[in-house]
Design a protein around this motif. Structure first.
Motif, PDB file in Angstrom:
ATOM      1  N   PRO A   1      54.918  46.961  25.486  1.00 30.56           N
ATOM      2  CA  PRO A   1      53.719  47.547  26.084  1.00 30.56           C
ATOM      3  C   PRO A   1      53.604  49.031  25.758  1.00 30.56           C
ATOM      4  CG  PRO A   1      55.393  47.193  27.749  1.00 30.56           C
ATOM      5  CD  PRO A   1      55.896  46.564  26.479  1.00 30.56           C
ATOM      6  N   GLU A   2      52.367  49.498  25.731  1.00 34.12           N
ATOM      7  CA  GLU A   2      52.135  50.911  25.481  1.00 34.12           C
ATOM      8  C   GLU A   2      52.531  51.718  26.715  1.00 34.12           C
ATOM      9  OE1 GLU A   2      48.386  51.942  23.810  1.00 34.12           O
ATOM     10  OE2 GLU A   2      48.326  50.131  22.600  1.00 34.12           O
ATOM     11  N   ILE A   3      52.565  53.003  26.559  1.00 37.36           N
ATOM     12  CA  ILE A   3      52.976  53.891  27.647  1.00 37.36           C
ATOM     13  C   ILE A   3      51.906  53.905  28.729  1.00 37.36           C
ATOM     14  CG2 ILE A   3      53.463  56.286  28.234  1.00 37.36           C
ATOM     15  CD1 ILE A   3      54.519  56.614  25.383  1.00 37.36           C
ATOM     16  N   ASP A   4      52.359  53.782  29.974  1.00 39.14           N
ATOM     17  CA  ASP A   4      51.474  53.863  31.137  1.00 39.14           C
ATOM     18  C   ASP A   4      51.371  55.336  31.520  1.00 39.14           C
ATOM     19  OD1 ASP A   4      50.143  53.720  33.533  1.00 39.14           O
ATOM     20  OD2 ASP A   4      51.495  52.259  34.451  1.00 39.14           O
ATOM     21  N   GLN A   5      50.374  56.014  30.970  1.00 36.77           N
ATOM     22  CA  GLN A   5      50.253  57.452  31.161  1.00 36.77           C
ATOM     23  C   GLN A   5      50.108  57.828  32.631  1.00 36.77           C
ATOM     24  OE1 GLN A   5      50.744  59.661  28.598  1.00 36.77           O
ATOM     25  NE2 GLN A   5      50.891  61.106  30.293  1.00 36.77           N
ATOM     26  N   LYS A   6      49.437  56.988  33.405  1.00 34.09           N
ATOM     27  CA  LYS A   6      49.278  57.271  34.836  1.00 34.09           C
ATOM     28  C   LYS A   6      50.648  57.325  35.514  1.00 34.09           C
ATOM     29  CE  LYS A   6      47.105  55.615  39.058  1.00 34.09           C
ATOM     30  NZ  LYS A   6      46.333  54.554  39.694  1.00 34.09           N
ATOM     31  N   ARG A   7      51.514  56.359  35.188  1.00 34.52           N
ATOM     32  CA  ARG A   7      52.856  56.321  35.779  1.00 34.52           C
ATOM     33  C   ARG A   7      53.687  57.522  35.320  1.00 34.52           C
ATOM     34  NH1 ARG A   7      55.948  55.787  39.809  1.00 34.52           N
ATOM     35  NH2 ARG A   7      57.941  54.828  39.425  1.00 34.52           N
ATOM     36  N   VAL A   8      53.561  57.886  34.041  1.00 35.70           N
ATOM     37  CA  VAL A   8      54.264  59.048  33.519  1.00 35.70           C
ATOM     38  C   VAL A   8      53.840  60.304  34.275  1.00 35.70           C
ATOM     39  CG1 VAL A   8      54.551  60.550  31.492  1.00 35.70           C
ATOM     40  CG2 VAL A   8      54.629  58.070  31.218  1.00 35.70           C
ATOM     41  N   ASP A   9      52.541  60.450  34.505  1.00 35.81           N
ATOM     42  CA  ASP A   9      52.032  61.607  35.240  1.00 35.81           C
ATOM     43  C   ASP A   9      52.550  61.633  36.679  1.00 35.81           C
ATOM     44  OD1 ASP A   9      50.667  62.429  32.971  1.00 35.81           O
ATOM     45  OD2 ASP A   9      48.761  61.540  33.609  1.00 35.81           O
ATOM     46  N   GLU A  10      52.623  60.453  37.313  1.00 41.22           N
ATOM     47  CA  GLU A  10      53.147  60.372  38.683  1.00 41.22           C
ATOM     48  C   GLU A  10      54.604  60.825  38.742  1.00 41.22           C
ATOM     49  OE1 GLU A  10      52.611  56.329  39.864  1.00 41.22           O
ATOM     50  OE2 GLU A  10      50.441  56.521  40.092  1.00 41.22           O
ATOM     51  N   ILE A  11      55.388  60.369  37.776  1.00 41.61           N
ATOM     52  CA  ILE A  11      56.810  60.736  37.730  1.00 41.61           C
ATOM     53  C   ILE A  11      56.958  62.227  37.445  1.00 41.61           C
ATOM     54  CG2 ILE A  11      58.974  60.430  36.456  1.00 41.61           C
ATOM     55  CD1 ILE A  11      58.116  57.463  36.109  1.00 41.61           C
ATOM     56  N   ARG A  12      56.170  62.730  36.515  1.00 42.55           N
ATOM     57  CA  ARG A  12      56.217  64.159  36.194  1.00 42.55           C
ATOM     58  C   ARG A  12      55.908  64.997  37.434  1.00 42.55           C
ATOM     59  NH1 ARG A  12      53.068  64.683  31.378  1.00 42.55           N
ATOM     60  NH2 ARG A  12      55.011  64.329  30.297  1.00 42.55           N
ATOM     61  N   GLN A  13      54.898  64.586  38.186  1.00 40.59           N
ATOM     62  CA  GLN A  13      54.514  65.300  39.405  1.00 40.59           C
ATOM     63  C   GLN A  13      55.640  65.240  40.440  1.00 40.59           C
ATOM     64  OE1 GLN A  13      51.702  67.049  39.738  1.00 40.59           O
ATOM     65  NE2 GLN A  13      52.200  67.718  41.800  1.00 40.59           N
ATOM     66  N   ALA A  14      56.239  64.068  40.598  1.00 47.27           N
ATOM     67  CA  ALA A  14      57.336  63.915  41.558  1.00 47.27           C
ATOM     68  C   ALA A  14      58.526  64.792  41.178  1.00 47.27           C
ATOM     69  CB  ALA A  14      57.764  62.449  41.643  1.00 47.27           C
ATOM     70  N   ILE A  15      58.806  64.900  39.883  1.00 43.91           N
ATOM     71  CA  ILE A  15      59.904  65.758  39.432  1.00 43.91           C
ATOM     72  C   ILE A  15      59.595  67.207  39.761  1.00 43.91           C
ATOM     73  CG2 ILE A  15      61.092  66.675  37.386  1.00 43.91           C
ATOM     74  CD1 ILE A  15      60.833  63.827  36.174  1.00 43.91           C
ATOM     75  N   SER A  16      58.371  67.627  39.455  1.00 40.61           N
ATOM     76  CA  SER A  16      58.023  69.036  39.698  1.00 40.61           C
ATOM     77  C   SER A  16      58.028  69.381  41.186  1.00 40.61           C
ATOM     78  CB  SER A  16      56.664  69.366  39.074  1.00 40.61           C
ATOM     79  OG  SER A  16      55.623  68.705  39.759  1.00 40.61           O
ATOM     80  N   GLU A  17      57.771  68.396  42.034  1.00 41.47           N
ATOM     81  CA  GLU A  17      57.772  68.629  43.481  1.00 41.47           C
ATOM     82  C   GLU A  17      59.134  68.370  44.120  1.00 41.47           C
ATOM     83  OE1 GLU A  17      54.661  66.116  44.936  1.00 41.47           O
ATOM     84  OE2 GLU A  17      53.070  67.338  44.029  1.00 41.47           O
TER      85      GLU A  17
END
Length: 98
Positions: A56-72
């Motif tokens: 499957p291709e990258i789920d950009q929405k999920r990547v963005d959610e994880i990135r946000q969680a890391i930054s917070e």
């Protein structure tokens, strides 16, 4: 297999001949025929390419959610889950080779 920052899998472009030197020297010479003989490594590479293209291709929405969680500071790493996943992956690879 190396994962590049683009999210695409890196597959080495060179395919080495999996035959022993004796097998290569005993191989019949091709005389302009239309037949091709693939090494076991080439067949394995073809299977790997197929598996990559079906992934499957990258789920950009999920990547963005994880990135946000890391930054917070909300993203927690479960080392046991990662280790279990790696072990399962290696087991799958070993089973598919045998």
């Amino acid at each position: 297999m190396k994962i590049e920052s683009t999210g695409k899998a890196y597959v080495p472009s060179q395919v080495q001949d999996a035959r022993t030197p004796a097998q290569r020297s005993n191989a019949p010479a091709q005389s302009g025929g239309d037949s091709v003989q693939l090494s076991p490594l080439a067949t394995l590479m073809k299977k790997a390419e197929s598996a990559i293209s079906e992934s499957p291709e990258i789920d950009q929405k999920r990547v963005d959610e994880i990135r946000q969680a890391i930054s917070e500071g909300r993203f927690k790493i479960d080392a046991n889950r990662i280790a279990d996943g790696l072990i399962a992956s290696v087991r799958d690879m070993l089973e598919s080779r045998g």
